[in-house]
Design a protein around this motif. Structure first.
Motif, PDB file in Angstrom:
ATOM      1  N   ARG A 279       0.856  -1.180   0.000  1.00 26.62           N
ATOM      2  CA  ARG A 279       0.000   0.000   0.000  1.00 26.62           C
ATOM      3  C   ARG A 279       0.894   1.231   0.000  1.00 26.62           C
ATOM      4  N   PRO A 280       0.396   2.385  -0.480  1.00 26.12           N
ATOM      5  CA  PRO A 280       1.242   3.584  -0.564  1.00 26.12           C
ATOM      6  C   PRO A 280       1.856   3.952   0.780  1.00 26.12           C
ATOM      7  N   ALA A 281       3.162   4.087   0.783  1.00 24.21           N
ATOM      8  CA  ALA A 281       3.908   4.492   1.979  1.00 24.21           C
ATOM      9  C   ALA A 281       5.334   4.781   1.561  1.00 24.21           C
ATOM     10  N   LEU A 282       5.995   5.616   2.333  1.00 21.20           N
ATOM     11  CA  LEU A 282       7.416   5.893   2.133  1.00 21.20           C
ATOM     12  C   LEU A 282       8.196   5.112   3.184  1.00 21.20           C
ATOM     13  N   VAL A 283       9.124   4.282   2.741  1.00 18.85           N
ATOM     14  CA  VAL A 283       9.920   3.444   3.638  1.00 18.85           C
ATOM     15  C   VAL A 283      11.363   3.926   3.573  1.00 18.85           C
ATOM     16  N   ILE A 284      11.854   4.558   4.634  1.00 19.74           N
ATOM     17  CA  ILE A 284      13.233   5.056   4.683  1.00 19.74           C
ATOM     18  C   ILE A 284      14.077   4.018   5.405  1.00 19.74           C
ATOM     19  N   ALA A 285      15.101   3.525   4.729  1.00 17.12           N
ATOM     20  CA  ALA A 285      15.923   2.450   5.297  1.00 17.12           C
ATOM     21  C   ALA A 285      17.394   2.732   5.045  1.00 17.12           C
ATOM     22  N   THR A 286      18.229   2.280   5.967  1.00 15.63           N
ATOM     23  CA  THR A 286      19.678   2.312   5.773  1.00 15.63           C
ATOM     24  C   THR A 286      20.105   1.028   5.065  1.00 15.63           C
ATOM     25  N   PRO A 287      21.285   0.988   4.438  1.00 18.72           N
ATOM     26  CA  PRO A 287      21.716  -0.211   3.716  1.00 18.72           C
ATOM     27  C   PRO A 287      21.713  -1.455   4.597  1.00 18.72           C
TER      28      PRO A 287
END
Length: 467
Positions: A279-287
């Motif tokens: 579903r629409p969402a922004l997922v901010i992740a580190t490597p």
């Protein structure tokens, strides 16, 4: 069969797949988070021959599987596969030795290819299996910010932390699913520099790097934790600072303002997400902390590419490509509208690592890297050992090592150089004399130990990175 993957999240996915294929009780898992009792029970099951299939992290490479038929691993470029304690064994070398001793088949997998494995391919030790050109074209399209008409259309916005091209790609992708945003650093503003001369900001007490842990708080030292009363640049005397690198938390804050009403989730230390819904969402992740998305991400944004490329390490390009491909592989295919946007990469000159990402061709980049290192006599095309300790002890071992091999091969000495309170020195010989060099260094260590030498020197063999 022994299967080794980087972390417990990968183990869980492989464990579920093996359970579906083999059935219950046909395999065991070996990971550090199991606890002593569960891990020892699994170990005994393998030792007694009750099961012959093991999946786990790097320690599983030593599982006592009888009649071993296959050893396999995934993504050997991940630093989790390297043992940080003596004898610093890498899972790749352990499983290779087991395959040679037992005659088992060896299988290497990954979205990227390490230079060490490429050396095996070139030497004929393993045979490569690569996708067809048509298969590569079906993968997500890669767009590099700053190329084409980006500069003419966006102006200064083409060089922002979140460039206009990346914003447009994310805005369009959010209509159909989640968007992955990979940020190279965790925290808020993990690195600061002088506003005037760009000199890195340092702590006046211990000279450690200054960082901003959050909004509306003063900078603090990443080493000693102190907050300086006032910042003064040691180079130009300016009292103003600026951010050098933007962390995951600050990126989430900026994206929250750029995309109001869109759910934002972060994945990284100390909390890593396993998966996200379609579903629409922004997922901010580190490597390394990118969660799996059901149906794949509609778009993937790779921000601050320069922070990965500019790392002062021999394997900077290799590691940057591995991080990018690991995130890009979670993106939907081109037919489903998947797109990968690389932002922050230098565009004034072509970069092989960027070209390899655009072409989805990591084996070409690994082959190029290997050829350059062979020309420059750098690992893994040569044997290297690192001596670390007091200057007197390091010099004594190096002199004795050179003397012992004088009639066999000429030894290159690189250093010593001061690193903190000790010195480091590299010893280099051609790969053909690796066995003789290892034996000579081991004999020196045994002799010094028997004599109870007071100068403590750490010796690390098989150095693969001189950065």
């Amino acid at each position: 069969m022994v299967l080794v993957v980087p972390d417990h999240r990968d183990v869980a996915r492989v464990d579920a797949a093996l359970l579906a294929v083999l059935g219950k009780g046909r395999h065991v898992r070996l990971t550090a988070d199991q606890g002593p009792q569960a891990r020892y029970t699994a170990w005994l099951s393998v030792l007694r021959g009750h099961v012959s299939c093991v999946v786990g992290t790097r320690a599983a490479a030593y599982a006592p599987v009888a009649d071993l038929g296959l050893v396999a691993w995934w993504d050997d470029g991940d630093d989790l596969h390297a043992e940080p304690r003596a004898p610093y064994a890498h899972m790749r070398e352990v499983l290779r030795a087991r395959a040679e001793q037992t005659g088992a088949a060896l299988l290497v997998g990954g979205f990227a290819r390490s230079v060490a494995v490429e050396q095996w391919v070139v030497s004929g030790l393993v045979r490569e299996i690569v996708p067809e050109p048509a298969d590569r074209r079906r993968l997500a399209r890669v767009h590099v910010v700053g190329e084409g008409h980006d500069q003419e259309r966006d102006g200064p916005g083409a060089h922002a932390h979140l460039p206009s091209a990346a914003w447009r790609a994310a805005h369009a992708a959010l209509e159909s699913g989640p968007v992955l945003v990979q940020v190279p650093r965790r925290g808020y503003l993990p690195s600061l520099s002088c506003q005037e001369c760009r000199t890195p900001a340092r702590c006046p007490h211990c000279h450690g790097p200054l960082a901003l842990p959050g909004p509306n708080v003063p900078p603090e030292c990443r080493w000693c934790g102190r907050s300086p009363v006032a910042f003064t640049c040691v180079h130009c005397g300016s009292h103003r600072w600026r951010s050098s690198v933007v962390g995951a938390h600050r990126t989430a804050e900026e994206l929250g303002r750029a995309f109001p009403g869109v759910p934002i989730r972060t994945s990284g230390s100390p909390e890593v997400l396993e998966r996200v819904e379609n579903r629409p969402a922004l997922v901010i992740a580190t490597p390394g902390a990118e969660p799996y998305a059901e149906g794949g991400y509609a778009a993937t944004l790779l921000l601050d590419a320069w922070a990965n490329i500019d790392r002062p390490r021999l394997d900077a390009g290799e590691e940057a490509l591995r991080r990018w491909l690991t995130a890009a592989a979670l993106t939907r295919d081109a037919a489903a509208g998947g797109v990968v946007v690389l932002a922050g990469a230098p565009t004034h000159t072509p970069l092989p690592v960027v070209e390899a990402l655009i072409r989805w061709n990591p084996e070409w980049f690994a082959r190029r890297e290997l050829a350059e290192r062979e020309e420059l006599s750098l690992p893994p095309t040569v044997w290297m050992a690192r001596l670390s300790g007091s200057q007197a002890g390091v010099r004594a071992i190096a002199d004795e090592f050179v003397a012992d091999l004088r009639d066999v091969v000429e030894v290159d000495r690189l250093g010593p150089i001061p690193v903190g309170e000790e010195v480091h020195l590299l010893l280099r010989v051609p790969l053909a004399h690796a066995a003789a060099a290892t034996a000579a260094l081991a004999a020196i260590r045994r002799t010094r130990s028997a004599r109870k030498e007071r100068d403590q020197v750490a010796v690390r063999l098989g150095v693969t990175d001189v950065g």
